[in-house]
Design an enzyme around this catalytic site. Sequence first.
Site, PDB file in Angstrom:
ATOM      1  N   ASP A   1      19.314 159.389  16.466  1.00 24.89           N
ATOM      2  CA  ASP A   1      20.675 159.903  16.344  1.00 24.89           C
ATOM      3  C   ASP A   1      21.399 159.393  15.107  1.00 24.89           C
ATOM      4  O   ASP A   1      21.012 158.398  14.499  1.00 24.89           O
ATOM      5  CB  ASP A   1      21.501 159.460  17.546  1.00 24.89           C
ATOM      6  CG  ASP A   1      21.854 157.981  17.458  1.00 24.89           C
ATOM      7  OD1 ASP A   1      20.918 157.154  17.328  1.00 24.89           O
ATOM      8  OD2 ASP A   1      23.051 157.638  17.464  1.00 24.89           O
TER       9      ASP A   1
ATOM     10  N   ASP B   1      11.728 149.531  12.343  1.00 25.65           N
ATOM     11  CA  ASP B   1      12.391 149.422  11.043  1.00 25.65           C
ATOM     12  C   ASP B   1      12.201 147.986  10.548  1.00 25.65           C
ATOM     13  O   ASP B   1      11.161 147.659   9.979  1.00 25.65           O
ATOM     14  CB  ASP B   1      13.861 149.823  11.217  1.00 25.65           C
ATOM     15  CG  ASP B   1      14.615 149.913   9.906  1.00 25.65           C
ATOM     16  OD1 ASP B   1      13.998 149.790   8.846  1.00 25.65           O
ATOM     17  OD2 ASP B   1      15.847 150.103   9.923  1.00 25.65           O
TER      18      ASP B   1
ATOM     19  N   PHE C   1      17.085 157.430   6.275  1.00 27.43           N
ATOM     20  CA  PHE C   1      17.664 157.447   7.619  1.00 27.43           C
ATOM     21  C   PHE C   1      17.349 158.788   8.260  1.00 27.43           C
ATOM     22  O   PHE C   1      17.716 159.840   7.742  1.00 27.43           O
ATOM     23  CB  PHE C   1      19.175 157.203   7.596  1.00 27.43           C
ATOM     24  CG  PHE C   1      19.690 156.852   8.962  1.00 27.43           C
ATOM     25  CD1 PHE C   1      19.676 155.538   9.418  1.00 27.43           C
ATOM     26  CD2 PHE C   1      20.146 157.841   9.822  1.00 27.43           C
ATOM     27  CE1 PHE C   1      20.110 155.219  10.703  1.00 27.43           C
ATOM     28  CE2 PHE C   1      20.587 157.536  11.104  1.00 27.43           C
ATOM     29  CZ  PHE C   1      20.572 156.220  11.539  1.00 27.43           C
ATOM     30  N   VAL C   2      16.633 158.749   9.378  1.00 29.35           N
ATOM     31  CA  VAL C   2      16.169 159.992   9.993  1.00 29.35           C
ATOM     32  C   VAL C   2      16.821 160.221  11.350  1.00 29.35           C
ATOM     33  O   VAL C   2      17.230 159.275  12.025  1.00 29.35           O
ATOM     34  CB  VAL C   2      14.626 160.007  10.136  1.00 29.35           C
ATOM     35  CG1 VAL C   2      13.961 160.098   8.780  1.00 29.35           C
ATOM     36  CG2 VAL C   2      14.121 158.795  10.911  1.00 29.35           C
TER      37      VAL C   2
ATOM     38  N   LYS D   1       9.012 152.737   9.577  1.00 31.36           N
ATOM     39  CA  LYS D   1       9.583 152.899   8.240  1.00 31.36           C
ATOM     40  C   LYS D   1       8.903 151.940   7.287  1.00 31.36           C
ATOM     41  O   LYS D   1       8.848 150.742   7.553  1.00 31.36           O
ATOM     42  CB  LYS D   1      11.078 152.576   8.289  1.00 31.36           C
ATOM     43  CG  LYS D   1      11.951 153.696   7.852  1.00 31.36           C
ATOM     44  CD  LYS D   1      13.390 153.273   7.825  1.00 31.36           C
ATOM     45  CE  LYS D   1      14.227 154.269   8.580  1.00 31.36           C
ATOM     46  NZ  LYS D   1      15.665 154.007   8.440  1.00 31.36           N
TER      47      LYS D   1
ATOM     48  N   ASP E   1      11.451 154.363  19.472  1.00 34.62           N
ATOM     49  CA  ASP E   1      11.464 155.491  18.553  1.00 34.62           C
ATOM     50  C   ASP E   1      11.004 155.091  17.161  1.00 34.62           C
ATOM     51  O   ASP E   1      10.212 155.780  16.542  1.00 34.62           O
ATOM     52  CB  ASP E   1      12.864 156.150  18.505  1.00 34.62           C
ATOM     53  CG  ASP E   1      13.992 155.153  18.239  1.00 34.62           C
ATOM     54  OD1 ASP E   1      13.724 153.939  18.123  1.00 34.62           O
ATOM     55  OD2 ASP E   1      15.160 155.592  18.146  1.00 34.62           O
TER      56      ASP E   1
HETATM   57  P1  XMP Z   1      14.833 147.371  13.806  1.00 33.54           P
HETATM   58  O1  XMP Z   1      15.379 147.089  12.436  1.00 33.54           O
HETATM   59  O2  XMP Z   1      15.346 146.402  14.815  1.00 33.54           O
HETATM   60  O3  XMP Z   1      15.475 148.766  14.144  1.00 33.54           O
HETATM   61  O4  XMP Z   1      13.342 147.525  13.789  1.00 33.54           O
HETATM   62  C1  XMP Z   1      15.094 149.523  15.211  1.00 33.54           C
HETATM   63  C2  XMP Z   1      16.261 150.365  15.653  1.00 33.54           C
HETATM   64  O5  XMP Z   1      17.121 150.733  14.553  1.00 33.54           O
HETATM   65  C3  XMP Z   1      17.541 152.057  14.663  1.00 33.54           C
HETATM   66  N1  XMP Z   1      17.109 152.775  13.457  1.00 33.54           N
HETATM   67  C4  XMP Z   1      17.287 154.079  13.229  1.00 33.54           C
HETATM   68  N2  XMP Z   1      17.859 155.052  13.989  1.00 33.54           N
HETATM   69  N3  XMP Z   1      17.398 156.629  12.305  1.00 33.54           N
HETATM   70  C5  XMP Z   1      17.913 156.324  13.509  1.00 33.54           C
HETATM   71  O6  XMP Z   1      18.414 157.211  14.176  1.00 33.54           O
HETATM   72  C6  XMP Z   1      16.800 155.733  11.491  1.00 33.54           C
HETATM   73  O7  XMP Z   1      16.335 156.075  10.404  1.00 33.54           O
HETATM   74  C7  XMP Z   1      16.748 154.376  11.987  1.00 33.54           C
HETATM   75  N4  XMP Z   1      16.250 153.223  11.467  1.00 33.54           N
HETATM   76  C8  XMP Z   1      16.480 152.272  12.404  1.00 33.54           C
HETATM   77  C9  XMP Z   1      16.877 152.590  15.931  1.00 33.54           C
HETATM   78  O8  XMP Z   1      17.820 152.498  16.970  1.00 33.54           O
HETATM   79  C10 XMP Z   1      15.734 151.646  16.210  1.00 33.54           C
HETATM   80  O9  XMP Z   1      15.405 151.529  17.576  1.00 33.54           O
END
Ligand code: XMP
Length: 171
Positions: free
Chosen positions: A153, A97, A146-147, A125, A94
Amino acid sequence: MEVLIPADRIQRRIDELGRQIQHDYAAQPITIVGVLTGSLIFLADLVRRLDLPLRIALIQASSYRGATTTPGALRIQADLVPDLRGRHVLLLDDILDTGQTLSHLIRHLETLEPISLRIAVLLRKLGRQSIPLEPHYCGFEIPDRFVVGYGLDYNDEYRHLPHIAVLPTPS
Ligand code: XMP
């Protein structure tokens, strides 16, 4: 909640991604591995645009709880991943980050010896990535907010929203 990406824009972008993926794989069989649970809606919408010999697999990786941006311990559960040896694999998540989750998953999937491994993310992001990693397919670049919605979710809520919205920060 503030709508960041409306539903119709998401659908139009998935049309484009579908066309690009279909063109790039040129009728070769692929396995799409969706990362649970956030990629489910993206996965369901994308695969229905693909006219390719295609298998779907699911993998679970959890690193976050709630809206915190501090990564916890990453757990990978790969029981639902079939044999990937000799397959072209497209890993679908999804949101990119920090890159921690995808880099762990890539390392894990590479041990399963696919012919090729590509990455597709719906969202990326900006200004948060700490692990160098370039997705082959990316839906939208978004600011550091945070989306939720369209699979994403907050405490397991809001995944069903057809659009991407910004979760208000508590005052
Ligand atoms: P990393 O930092 O490992 O993060 O790249 C990936 C996972 O972090 C969660 N994530 C979010 N989930 N809104 C969400 O609902 C957000 O803004 C967000 N930012 C990070 C997500 O599970 C993703 O797979």
